[in-house]
Design a protein around this motif. Structure first.
Motif, PDB file in Angstrom:
ATOM      1  N   TRP A 124     -97.891  26.492  38.730  1.00 15.68           N
ATOM      2  CA  TRP A 124     -98.873  26.455  37.647  1.00 15.68           C
ATOM      3  C   TRP A 124     -98.491  27.453  36.562  1.00 15.68           C
ATOM      4  O   TRP A 124     -97.991  28.524  36.838  1.00 15.68           O
ATOM      5  CB  TRP A 124    -100.262  26.804  38.185  1.00 15.68           C
TER       6      TRP A 124
ATOM      7  N   SER B  76    -108.332  27.948  35.230  1.00  9.78           N
ATOM      8  CA  SER B  76    -107.709  29.118  35.853  1.00  9.78           C
ATOM      9  C   SER B  76    -108.723  30.027  36.540  1.00  9.78           C
ATOM     10  O   SER B  76    -108.364  30.832  37.378  1.00  9.78           O
ATOM     11  CB  SER B  76    -106.908  29.918  34.828  1.00  9.78           C
TER      12      SER B  76
ATOM     13  N   ARG C 192    -109.360  28.176  40.656  1.00 14.14           N
ATOM     14  CA  ARG C 192    -108.073  27.609  41.058  1.00 14.14           C
ATOM     15  C   ARG C 192    -108.142  26.688  42.264  1.00 14.14           C
ATOM     16  O   ARG C 192    -107.276  25.842  42.441  1.00 14.14           O
ATOM     17  CB  ARG C 192    -107.077  28.734  41.312  1.00 14.14           C
TER      18      ARG C 192
ATOM     19  N   GLU D 260    -104.722  25.892  33.146  1.00 13.57           N
ATOM     20  CA  GLU D 260    -103.396  25.963  33.745  1.00 13.57           C
ATOM     21  C   GLU D 260    -102.886  24.551  33.980  1.00 13.57           C
ATOM     22  O   GLU D 260    -103.665  23.644  34.261  1.00 13.57           O
ATOM     23  CB  GLU D 260    -103.436  26.723  35.064  1.00 13.57           C
TER      24      GLU D 260
END
Length: 69
Positions: free
Chosen positions: A15, A43, A46, A30
């Protein structure tokens, strides 16, 4: 486009943070590229859901956004 819960293979993806995301902890995106898709996630979450695009869908999106600049 698909919305998926992050499967176990999500941890094997590499990522990187969008160049448009700031360092202040605000809206950060991301992206990871796999052979058959482009994956996008928040982000700040996650392990949460992510969007998955085909190469053609991602290319169309990037072209559209670039035209807005």
């Amino acid at each position: 486009m698909n919305i998926q819960e992050a499967p176990y293979d999500a941890y094997q993806l590499v990522w990187f943070k969008s160049s448009y995301s700031g360092d202040e902890g605000g809206e950060c995106v991301e992206v990871a590229v796999s052979p058959d898709a482009v994956h996008v996630r928040d982000s700040k979450d996650r392990t949460g859901p992510r969007l998955t695009f085909s190469a053609a869908e991602w290319s169309a999106f990037v072209s559209y956004v670039a035209a807005l600049d």
